[in-house]
Structure formats: C-alpha cells, structure tokens
Design an enzyme around this catalytic site. Structure first.
Site, PDB file in Angstrom:
ATOM      1  N   SER A 106     -95.297 -31.089 -35.696  1.00 27.49           N
ATOM      2  CA  SER A 106     -94.597 -32.303 -35.269  1.00 27.49           C
ATOM      3  C   SER A 106     -93.248 -31.899 -34.681  1.00 27.49           C
ATOM      4  CB  SER A 106     -94.374 -33.254 -36.458  1.00 27.49           C
ATOM      5  OG  SER A 106     -95.608 -33.743 -36.931  1.00 27.49           O
ATOM      6  N   LYS A 182     -96.821 -39.755 -33.004  1.00 25.64           N
ATOM      7  CA  LYS A 182     -96.467 -39.314 -34.359  1.00 25.64           C
ATOM      8  C   LYS A 182     -95.110 -39.858 -34.761  1.00 25.64           C
ATOM      9  CE  LYS A 182     -96.460 -37.168 -38.284  1.00 25.64           C
ATOM     10  NZ  LYS A 182     -96.708 -35.738 -38.510  1.00 25.64           N
ATOM     11  N   LYS A 251     -86.424 -34.535 -40.412  1.00 27.08           N
ATOM     12  CA  LYS A 251     -86.524 -33.971 -39.055  1.00 27.08           C
ATOM     13  C   LYS A 251     -87.193 -34.970 -38.114  1.00 27.08           C
ATOM     14  CE  LYS A 251     -89.975 -31.176 -38.382  1.00 27.08           C
ATOM     15  NZ  LYS A 251     -90.872 -31.874 -37.425  1.00 27.08           N
TER      16      LYS A 251
END
Length: 301
Positions: A106, A182, A251
C-alpha cells in the site's frame, strides 16, 4: 502439472518478495494450490517455513525475476518498493520482457505510477498495483479483497494466481487506481476502528457488557464486519497476531490526507482518525496492533 494454471500454453512460474504478516500466509496459499514459487525476504529466516513447505529460496529480487514470470511483492512502504525494484540486485536488473510485477504493498498512487513507468523503461516489465484489504486473518484464510490498477490484460493474466490468495480481485482502472481505491478503504477502516473504540469504551464505562455489542447490534444498521471482528478483540485485549500495525494505518491515513489536499477533497473524519492513530503510535508503539487505539480512552493493560 496439477495445480498450475496454463497461460499462453505454458505454466507460469511465480515469485514472492516480502514475507511479513501478509506475504508469508499469501505465499503459503500459492504453495498449497500447487504453484511453483520462489521467495525472497530481506530477513532470510522468515523464509524458512515456506522453504520447508516447498518454496525455493532466492538470494535477491534479481534472482526471483530471472526465474519467475509473475512476481508478487508485499513490502512496508514506497521506499521498500523502490529498493526491491531499483536497488542493488533488484527487479529492474533482470530481463523484463514478458514478466509482470503484482505489487500488494500500500503506497501513494503517484509513487506507484512513477515506479511502474521507470521499471517499464528500464527493462519492459509490466506492473499492477494491487493493494489488499482483510488483514492477516484474511491472508491466512484466503478471503482478501484485492483492488487493482493496470492494464486489463495483465490483470486477467494474474487473476487465477491472485484468487489462490484472495476471494475477490477487482480491476479499478489504470496504474494507480488500485492504490487510490485502497485509500478509500482505509478511510472507512481507520474511521471504523476509531468509532468502534469509542462506542466500546462508552459501553464499558456506562456499565454494560461491551462484549455483547456485536450480538446486540447484529442485523441492524450498525452491524458490519468490523463490528463483529474488532469489538471482541478490543474488549478481550486480543492483539496477537495483530490485524494490522498502528504504523501502517497511520501511513495510509497520512497518504489519504495528502491525496485529499491535492484533489481539494475534505476529509475531516480521516484527518481525526489519523491524529488518534498518531497518539496511539506514541502511546502503544508503531508496531502495536492498530486495534490498540481502544486503549487511548481507558485501561492500558
């Protein structure tokens, strides 16, 4: 050969780079499906169990790319992806014609577009950004949802192998579309973790059995997979193995905020969730289970 999908008249050889919480169970599922898999991890000891299960161990990503026609990668962040691809003995140093990288990491959509373009220019290797949702539990059980960006033909080529590791693969558009999808997922999941922690703490502090919330709310508008999965773990203090790490969620939410800024998109809920996870990182540690966000508002034992 049993368990090997024939593609274009020949069996694909597979590689897997990055054997962490997600990569190890995903690679194990490929082996269980009968596929030939070569693996590499920066810490070789993490590959030992997979080698015992039949995987071949590579010395570096370059060797994986020389042997495998489809290379799966799953590492922590964009810097780690860059190192695997363009570092010493990386994927970019191998012959790339006819080879395809499927990156489960990701990372920022712009980063994945830049890496894909550089790799194609370096050796002609194809690229699919294919981040996943479902956590380590989904990786173990093969129930992951995968959202992909890239060329449609490449996605279809990889589909049978991805579906040995996941329940669903959705092609969302060109390179970067998977990473953007995502981020939308993480807005929902990160927000859900924060909201469920709040509701669970309210129940506990008000004197009702918070462990019964999933049962009480099942079938109503508040019911969801996160409710049924997260709340029992929060109440029971079940954090091993972690569903995901605090640092990873933070993150991703920070990336959401950056993309939102660049697209003039208001994201007040995701921004608040990011701040709560930042507090959790200081309080519980970067590698702690993301569900330890529950401990910000009460007992920390």
């Amino acid at each position: 050969m049993d368990g090997i999908r024939e593609t274009g008249g020949h069996a694909e050889k597979l590689g897997y780079v990055g054997l962490g919480l997600m990569g190890t169970p995903m690679a194990r599922r490929l082996l269980a499906a009968g596929h030939e898999v070569m693996v590499w991890n920066r810490s070789p000891t993490k590959a030992a169990a997979l080698v015992e299960a039949g995987a071949k161990l590579a010395n570096d990503p370059h060797e994986v790319a020389r042997v495998a026609s489809i290379i799966f990668t799953c590492v922590t962040d964009a810097a780690a992806v860059e190192e695997v691809v363009f570092g010493r003995n990386g994927l970019a140093e191998a012959p790339g014609a006819g080879r395809l990288v499927v990156d489960f990491s990701s990372i920022h959509p712009e980063a994945t577009r830049a890496i894909a373009a550089r790799l194609r220019q370096a050796n002609g290797m194809g690229w699919i950004d294919a981040p996943v949702s479902g956590g380590s539990k989904g990786a173990e059980e093969g129930t992951l949802a995968v959202m992909a960006g890239g060329d449609a033909a490449d996605v279809e080529r990889a589909r049978p192998y991805v579906l040995a590791m996941a329940r669903r693969l959705t092609h969302m558009g060109p390179t970067g579309a998977g990473q953007t999808t995502k981020l939308c997922n993480q807005v929902i999941v990160g927000g859900a973790m924060a909201v469920l922690a709040e509701a669970t703490r309210l129940a506990a502090n008000a004197g009702i059995d918070a462990a019964r919330l999933p049962e009480a709310l099942a079938g109503g508008f508040a019911d969801s997979i996160p409710l049924q999965l997260f709340v029992p773990r929060m109440v029971g203090g079940i954090h091993s193995p972690p569903l995901g790490q605090i640092a990873t969620m933070l993150k991703d939410l920070d990336t959401v905020i950056e993309v939102a800024r660049n697209t003039s998109t208001p994201v007040p809920m995701a921004s608040l969730a990011a701040q709560l996870f930042r507090l959790a990182k200081v309080s519980r540690g970067a590698d702690a289970d993301a569900l330890e966000i529950y401990k910000l508002s009460g007992d920390t034992d």
